[in-house]
Design a protein around this motif. Sequence first.
Motif, PDB file in Angstrom:
ATOM      1  N   CYS A 290      15.011  92.927  31.397  1.00  0.00           N
ATOM      2  CA  CYS A 290      16.112  92.019  31.045  1.00  0.00           C
ATOM      3  C   CYS A 290      15.640  91.261  29.815  1.00  0.00           C
ATOM      4  N   ALA A 291      15.784  91.886  28.658  1.00  0.00           N
ATOM      5  CA  ALA A 291      14.968  91.494  27.504  1.00  0.00           C
ATOM      6  C   ALA A 291      15.577  90.452  26.578  1.00  0.00           C
ATOM      7  N   ALA A 292      16.886  90.360  26.512  1.00  0.00           N
ATOM      8  CA  ALA A 292      17.491  89.514  25.466  1.00  0.00           C
ATOM      9  C   ALA A 292      17.361  88.020  25.791  1.00  0.00           C
ATOM     10  N   PRO A 293      17.139  87.186  24.774  1.00  0.00           N
ATOM     11  CA  PRO A 293      17.103  87.451  23.329  1.00  0.00           C
ATOM     12  C   PRO A 293      15.759  87.945  22.786  1.00  0.00           C
ATOM     13  N   GLY A 294      14.807  88.211  23.649  1.00  0.00           N
ATOM     14  CA  GLY A 294      13.629  88.938  23.165  1.00  0.00           C
ATOM     15  C   GLY A 294      12.364  88.128  22.949  1.00  0.00           C
ATOM     16  N   GLY A 295      12.366  86.875  23.380  1.00  0.00           N
ATOM     17  CA  GLY A 295      11.156  86.055  23.201  1.00  0.00           C
ATOM     18  C   GLY A 295       9.932  86.706  23.830  1.00  0.00           C
ATOM     19  N   LYS A 296      10.110  87.201  25.048  1.00  0.00           N
ATOM     20  CA  LYS A 296       8.953  87.780  25.755  1.00  0.00           C
ATOM     21  C   LYS A 296       8.649  89.189  25.230  1.00  0.00           C
TER      22      LYS A 296
ATOM     23  N   ASP B 184      18.793  95.462  27.953  1.00  0.00           N
ATOM     24  CA  ASP B 184      19.652  94.357  28.391  1.00  0.00           C
ATOM     25  C   ASP B 184      21.053  94.908  28.546  1.00  0.00           C
ATOM     26  N   ASN B 185      21.815  94.343  29.493  1.00  0.00           N
ATOM     27  CA  ASN B 185      23.174  94.863  29.680  1.00  0.00           C
ATOM     28  C   ASN B 185      24.202  94.109  28.832  1.00  0.00           C
TER      29      ASN B 185
ATOM     30  N   ARG C 281      23.769  90.131  22.999  1.00  0.00           N
ATOM     31  CA  ARG C 281      22.455  89.474  23.111  1.00  0.00           C
ATOM     32  C   ARG C 281      21.326  90.399  22.656  1.00  0.00           C
TER      33      ARG C 281
ATOM     34  N   ASP D 185      21.824  99.059  32.134  1.00  0.00           N
ATOM     35  CA  ASP D 185      21.761  98.271  33.366  1.00  0.00           C
ATOM     36  C   ASP D 185      20.400  98.494  34.029  1.00  0.00           C
ATOM     37  N   ALA D 186      19.674  97.401  34.240  1.00  0.00           N
ATOM     38  CA  ALA D 186      18.345  97.512  34.846  1.00  0.00           C
ATOM     39  C   ALA D 186      18.438  97.877  36.335  1.00  0.00           C
TER      40      ALA D 186
ATOM     41  N   ASP E 172      12.393  89.733  33.931  1.00  0.00           N
ATOM     42  CA  ASP E 172      12.751  88.327  33.702  1.00  0.00           C
ATOM     43  C   ASP E 172      14.214  88.210  34.125  1.00  0.00           C
TER      44      ASP E 172
HETATM   45  C1  LIG Z   1      16.543  85.250  31.602  1.00  0.00           C
HETATM   46  S1  LIG Z   1      17.398  86.203  30.467  1.00  0.00           S
HETATM   47  C2  LIG Z   1      16.092  87.088  29.709  1.00  0.00           C
HETATM   48  C3  LIG Z   1      15.310  86.313  28.675  1.00  0.00           C
HETATM   49  C4  LIG Z   1      14.375  87.216  27.880  1.00  0.00           C
HETATM   50  N1  LIG Z   1      13.453  87.935  28.742  1.00  0.00           N
HETATM   51  C5  LIG Z   1      13.565  86.437  26.863  1.00  0.00           C
HETATM   52  O1  LIG Z   1      12.410  86.086  27.110  1.00  0.00           O
HETATM   53  O2  LIG Z   1      14.088  86.170  25.782  1.00  0.00           O
HETATM   54  C6  LIG Z   1      18.109  87.397  31.495  1.00  0.00           C
HETATM   55  C7  LIG Z   1      18.786  88.544  30.748  1.00  0.00           C
HETATM   56  O3  LIG Z   1      19.148  89.535  31.716  1.00  0.00           O
HETATM   57  C8  LIG Z   1      20.285  90.219  31.236  1.00  0.00           C
HETATM   58  N2  LIG Z   1      20.838  90.947  32.389  1.00  0.00           N
HETATM   59  C9  LIG Z   1      21.551  90.480  33.431  1.00  0.00           C
HETATM   60  N3  LIG Z   1      21.828  91.458  34.295  1.00  0.00           N
HETATM   61  C10 LIG Z   1      21.270  92.589  33.815  1.00  0.00           C
HETATM   62  C11 LIG Z   1      21.211  93.956  34.254  1.00  0.00           C
HETATM   63  N4  LIG Z   1      21.798  94.334  35.373  1.00  0.00           N
HETATM   64  N5  LIG Z   1      20.557  94.830  33.474  1.00  0.00           N
HETATM   65  C12 LIG Z   1      19.969  94.454  32.311  1.00  0.00           C
HETATM   66  N6  LIG Z   1      19.995  93.197  31.851  1.00  0.00           N
HETATM   67  C13 LIG Z   1      20.637  92.275  32.583  1.00  0.00           C
HETATM   68  C14 LIG Z   1      21.138  89.109  30.644  1.00  0.00           C
HETATM   69  O4  LIG Z   1      22.050  89.629  29.700  1.00  0.00           O
HETATM   70  C15 LIG Z   1      20.075  88.208  30.014  1.00  0.00           C
HETATM   71  O5  LIG Z   1      19.928  88.509  28.653  1.00  0.00           O
END
Ligand SMILES: C[S@@+](CC[C@H](N)C(=O)[O-])C[C@H]1O[C@@H](n2cnc3c(N)ncnc32)[C@H](O)[C@@H]1O
Length: 426
Positions: A248-254, A271-272, A276, A297-298, A316
């Motif tokens: 769940c990568a966006a916005p990508g900090g990690k 990311d879904n 983002r 979708d993760a 994340d």
């Molecule tokens: C907590 S944020 C992630 C922050 C990111 N890891 C960072 O450090 O910048 C959670 C992310 O999960 C994504 N998300 C939610 N459900 C998802 C799914 N089923 N599959 C993939 N991504 C998903 C959201 O769009 C959101 O960008």
Amino acid sequence: MNLRALAAKVIFQVLEKGLSLSVALPDQQRHLHSGKDKALLAELCYGVMRVLPQLDKQISDCMSKPLKGKQRIIHQLLLIGCYQLYFTRIPSHAAISETAEACRQLKFEGLVKVVNGILRNIQRQEKPLSCDNETLQYNTPAWIIKRLKAAYPSNWQHIIAQSHQRPPMWLRNNQQRQSRNDYLNRLQAENITASAGHSHDSILLEKPTDVMQLPEFSHGAVSVQDGAAQWAASLLAPKAGELILDACAAPGGKTCHILEIESNIELVAVDNDEKRLERVQQNLDRLSLDAKLIHGDAANISTWWNGDKFDRILLDAPCSATGVIRRHPDIKWLRKNNDIEELANIQSAIIDHCWHWLKSGGTLLYATCSILPQENSEQIEAFLARTPDARLVPLVQQEDKQAIGWQITPGQENMDGFYYARLIKD
Ligand SMILES: C[S@@+](CC[C@H](N)C(=O)[O-])C[C@H]1O[C@@H](n2cnc3c(N)ncnc32)[C@H](O)[C@@H]1O
């Protein structure tokens, strides 16, 4: 348009339309030219979100009937007027006249006198803000207070108080560019006071600073990231040659931090949310890093991946974000009690699915910026109970080695509230 009118539009977008402050605010900030005005607009909007119940009560007490429908924006304008009187050093006559002028600009000429009258009354009476119930006393919805009391019986009040503090600014040193010590010296040379945090790359600034004042920011020397979030990449501990999934990568900090620590990996960032995901690419570009980005979708990996299983997975997970209320006070009003169960179901579906795609001997790091056990320790406890080949490895950072995962509470060592659990597949 007058700054108070822009602020009313932002608050309207958040409270009536459900937009987040981080989307609604920049949209209106575009109309302002000076940095000072942009900062004041942010201060008014963030401030109103922090103490909304008390302002709401004060305004409602002054009105015989509530403003409804299209006129609702004038209620939001009154919140801004009231906030200025109680929480800023703006002279009251200026606060009142500017707010009344905003009413005119918002095309509610007929309500200008009402706005003026209400704010003058409030100013004249100098009545303390109401603390008649817990929601008013803590400026927090009752459902959050109830959940925090249950989870943190001895320090829930401290957690709420910390969630109302203004957050500090943290930087992440890019270890590919320079050592943290070198960057600290460069900051010192620019008269920017900062200190090293506990995690390897973290730097805590004494005062929030415009990123453009930071040496070499646009060339990727550092990034802005809270100290708690910076633990993710180090706890994941990527090794050269590995195939890693950032689920769940966006916005990508990690994502970027993982690559700064070890660039010789194959990193798949998913990311879904397509919009983002664009921000992940922008962050990678600024830092000249490379990852395979996938809109997917993760909880349904086979629809977008037919490759090998992963050595490590960072999950994340989407969560209530109750650990970052100090940075995003609108969360208190945008989230609802029912969301927690729904989020917990999403989290368990994603973790189960990701587990299948982890090699045996691999590591999955589960992370959230929540402080609620339903999304954290209880989530992992339930996962361990239904997953015989999963083993929890306590983190050296966690004080209580028996606890299921590491719960950081807001303000702890200046960090955001966060949760980490490291799981190994047998
Ligand atoms: C907590 S944020 C992630 C922050 C990111 N890891 C960072 O450090 O910048 C959670 C992310 O999960 C994504 N998300 C939610 N459900 C998802 C799914 N089923 N599959 C993939 N991504 C998903 C959201 O769009 C959101 O960008």
